[in-house]
Motif scaffolding. Sequence first.
Motif, PDB file in Angstrom:
ATOM      1  N   LEU A  87       1.661   4.395 -15.902  1.00  0.00           N
ATOM      2  CA  LEU A  87       0.937   3.227 -15.402  1.00  0.00           C
ATOM      3  C   LEU A  87       1.746   2.567 -14.295  1.00  0.00           C
ATOM      4  O   LEU A  87       2.983   2.593 -14.306  1.00  0.00           O
ATOM      5  CB  LEU A  87       0.689   2.220 -16.530  1.00  0.00           C
ATOM      6  CG  LEU A  87      -0.125   2.726 -17.728  1.00  0.00           C
ATOM      7  CD1 LEU A  87      -0.187   1.658 -18.814  1.00  0.00           C
ATOM      8  CD2 LEU A  87      -1.524   3.138 -17.308  1.00  0.00           C
ATOM      9  N   CYS A  88       1.050   1.943 -13.336  1.00  0.00           N
ATOM     10  CA  CYS A  88       1.731   1.201 -12.282  1.00  0.00           C
ATOM     11  C   CYS A  88       0.993  -0.109 -12.032  1.00  0.00           C
ATOM     12  O   CYS A  88      -0.121  -0.314 -12.521  1.00  0.00           O
ATOM     13  CB  CYS A  88       1.837   2.017 -11.002  1.00  0.00           C
ATOM     14  SG  CYS A  88       0.272   2.425 -10.205  1.00  0.00           S
ATOM     15  N   ARG A  96       0.829  -1.205   0.000  1.00  0.00           N
ATOM     16  CA  ARG A  96       0.000   0.000   0.000  1.00  0.00           C
ATOM     17  C   ARG A  96       0.866   1.259   0.000  1.00  0.00           C
ATOM     18  O   ARG A  96       0.567   2.232  -0.717  1.00  0.00           O
ATOM     19  CB  ARG A  96      -0.925  -0.005   1.221  1.00  0.00           C
ATOM     20  CG  ARG A  96      -1.879   1.183   1.253  1.00  0.00           C
ATOM     21  CD  ARG A  96      -2.754   1.177   2.494  1.00  0.00           C
ATOM     22  NE  ARG A  96      -3.588  -0.022   2.538  1.00  0.00           N
ATOM     23  CZ  ARG A  96      -3.512  -0.960   3.470  1.00  0.00           C
ATOM     24  NH1 ARG A  96      -2.629  -0.854   4.446  1.00  0.00           N
ATOM     25  NH2 ARG A  96      -4.306  -2.003   3.441  1.00  0.00           N
ATOM     26  N   ALA A  97       1.942   1.268   0.787  1.00  0.00           N
ATOM     27  CA  ALA A  97       2.812   2.443   0.854  1.00  0.00           C
ATOM     28  C   ALA A  97       3.450   2.731  -0.499  1.00  0.00           C
ATOM     29  O   ALA A  97       3.508   3.888  -0.948  1.00  0.00           O
ATOM     30  CB  ALA A  97       3.895   2.236   1.919  1.00  0.00           C
ATOM     31  N   ILE A  98       3.922   1.684  -1.164  1.00  0.00           N
ATOM     32  CA  ILE A  98       4.558   1.857  -2.475  1.00  0.00           C
ATOM     33  C   ILE A  98       3.540   2.320  -3.510  1.00  0.00           C
ATOM     34  O   ILE A  98       3.789   3.249  -4.289  1.00  0.00           O
ATOM     35  CB  ILE A  98       5.241   0.552  -2.910  1.00  0.00           C
ATOM     36  CG1 ILE A  98       6.453   0.263  -2.008  1.00  0.00           C
ATOM     37  CG2 ILE A  98       5.672   0.619  -4.376  1.00  0.00           C
ATOM     38  CD1 ILE A  98       7.087  -1.090  -2.240  1.00  0.00           C
ATOM     39  N   MET A  99       2.374   1.663  -3.527  1.00  0.00           N
ATOM     40  CA  MET A  99       1.354   2.027  -4.506  1.00  0.00           C
ATOM     41  C   MET A  99       0.840   3.451  -4.268  1.00  0.00           C
ATOM     42  O   MET A  99       0.535   4.170  -5.228  1.00  0.00           O
ATOM     43  CB  MET A  99       0.202   1.034  -4.457  1.00  0.00           C
ATOM     44  CG  MET A  99       0.573  -0.403  -4.817  1.00  0.00           C
ATOM     45  SD  MET A  99       1.303  -0.589  -6.461  1.00  0.00           S
ATOM     46  CE  MET A  99      -0.079  -0.155  -7.509  1.00  0.00           C
ATOM     47  N   ASP A 100       0.758   3.872  -3.008  1.00  0.00           N
ATOM     48  CA  ASP A 100       0.298   5.230  -2.706  1.00  0.00           C
ATOM     49  C   ASP A 100       1.260   6.275  -3.268  1.00  0.00           C
ATOM     50  O   ASP A 100       0.828   7.322  -3.764  1.00  0.00           O
ATOM     51  CB  ASP A 100       0.138   5.421  -1.196  1.00  0.00           C
ATOM     52  CG  ASP A 100      -1.128   4.776  -0.655  1.00  0.00           C
ATOM     53  OD1 ASP A 100      -1.975   4.351  -1.464  1.00  0.00           O
ATOM     54  OD2 ASP A 100      -1.256   4.679   0.583  1.00  0.00           O
ATOM     55  N   VAL A 101       2.566   6.002  -3.177  1.00  0.00           N
ATOM     56  CA  VAL A 101       3.543   6.951  -3.727  1.00  0.00           C
ATOM     57  C   VAL A 101       3.399   7.043  -5.240  1.00  0.00           C
ATOM     58  O   VAL A 101       3.387   8.137  -5.814  1.00  0.00           O
ATOM     59  CB  VAL A 101       4.980   6.542  -3.336  1.00  0.00           C
ATOM     60  CG1 VAL A 101       6.012   7.351  -4.129  1.00  0.00           C
ATOM     61  CG2 VAL A 101       5.204   6.724  -1.848  1.00  0.00           C
ATOM     62  N   MET A 102       3.266   5.899  -5.909  1.00  0.00           N
ATOM     63  CA  MET A 102       3.129   5.924  -7.360  1.00  0.00           C
ATOM     64  C   MET A 102       1.833   6.621  -7.767  1.00  0.00           C
ATOM     65  O   MET A 102       1.799   7.388  -8.738  1.00  0.00           O
ATOM     66  CB  MET A 102       3.204   4.501  -7.912  1.00  0.00           C
ATOM     67  CG  MET A 102       4.580   3.873  -7.709  1.00  0.00           C
ATOM     68  SD  MET A 102       4.836   2.295  -8.546  1.00  0.00           S
ATOM     69  CE  MET A 102       3.814   1.207  -7.574  1.00  0.00           C
ATOM     70  N   ASP A 103       0.764   6.374  -7.019  1.00  0.00           N
ATOM     71  CA  ASP A 103      -0.500   7.036  -7.301  1.00  0.00           C
ATOM     72  C   ASP A 103      -0.377   8.547  -7.124  1.00  0.00           C
ATOM     73  O   ASP A 103      -0.914   9.330  -7.924  1.00  0.00           O
ATOM     74  CB  ASP A 103      -1.587   6.478  -6.385  1.00  0.00           C
ATOM     75  CG  ASP A 103      -2.951   7.093  -6.645  1.00  0.00           C
ATOM     76  OD1 ASP A 103      -3.554   6.792  -7.694  1.00  0.00           O
ATOM     77  OD2 ASP A 103      -3.416   7.888  -5.804  1.00  0.00           O
ATOM     78  N   ALA A 104       0.341   8.978  -6.096  1.00  0.00           N
ATOM     79  CA  ALA A 104       0.511  10.405  -5.837  1.00  0.00           C
ATOM     80  C   ALA A 104       1.266  11.101  -6.960  1.00  0.00           C
ATOM     81  O   ALA A 104       1.096  12.309  -7.173  1.00  0.00           O
ATOM     82  CB  ALA A 104       1.235  10.616  -4.505  1.00  0.00           C
TER      83      ALA A 104
END
Length: 373
Positions: A105-106, A29-37
């Motif tokens: 994209l991620c 979640r932490a990694i995906m949140d950074v990429m989303d941001a």
Amino acid sequence: MNDTTRDLLPEGLEDRLPQATAAATRITRAIMDVMDAHGYDRVQPPSIEFEQSLASRMAGIQSRRMFRFVDPASLRMMALRSDVTPQVGRIAATRMAAQARPLRLCYNGQVLTIKGDGLDPVRERLQLGAELIGSDSVAAAAEVVAVAVEALAAAGAQGISVDFTMPDLIEDLASGPLPLSPEARDAVRVALDSKDAGALTAAGGQAYLPLLYATGPLDSAIERLSALDVGGVLDDRIAALRLIAARVGDAARLTLDPTERHGFEYQSWFGFTIFADGLRGYVGRGGTYRILGPAGDAPEPATGFSLYPDPLIAALAAQEAPRPLLFLPLGHEAAVAAALRAEWRTVAALSDSDDAAALGCTHQLVDGVIQGV
């Protein structure tokens, strides 16, 4: 007769138990949140595709590392993915071909290989990554490296370091200022891979000897690389490395190994590997590459990274204290329990024999009051 092997897992595969799974969820979640941001939209390709699609989307993809089988419906060869990046490339080149570029994209998902990498027996790994489709510029490379470092730091990685490389450097030099025959190029690459000065000289690559010493901390390695007299051919590359380093800043230690090729089979002018203190092996790779589109279309440039956080998950899971868990006795009020679950994880008793401590609870509800176990 008991079958003592029925519960064994194949070599390189393992279960992830609750504590590690909780750490994996939080880290993902932490990694995906950074990429989303940073504006990277998540896609979720299937774990199985036609082998031809997985193996032909990018140069250097090795289908022999994939588990393959015949699809009983189509009678075509299928494969379990060993890398999500080609799948993102397929999505970008087909279903999202009309989207404006650069396209960000991620993804995250499990990948599987027939055998482990080197001395590492692991065959299934969690892969998370981001792909910037439509650009392999210096600005794109700088963004991708910075996002990768930020994502790992947000996940809890300490002492992050990034090792830069130039996957096509030898080809460029051999085709220009430091000419080599095709046969000599192969021998020079092998000698540089093994950092063998004697073999490099024997292969006719004396002019490439300075590359063996242009390694280490980025600033000093760049100075040694600048001393290589190739008529200014390296000036743009060196300027690019400096710009990427400036974007990363003090968020990571930066090093350079200009001739490193292992793991960069489909990268073009720039590649990087990420390490973190206390974790064995690398935790990420990335760089610039080309996506192969339909026949006759020019390959599309792209830049991206893949993170493999399993070692980080194992390290952080081992350090974690037990998560708070509240035991609810028989006869508790449902409405009270529902309200408590806004802040607590709860376990409700199913019988008089249920014991809060035995069930791993850290607290219990006694006469409406929360107490330690």
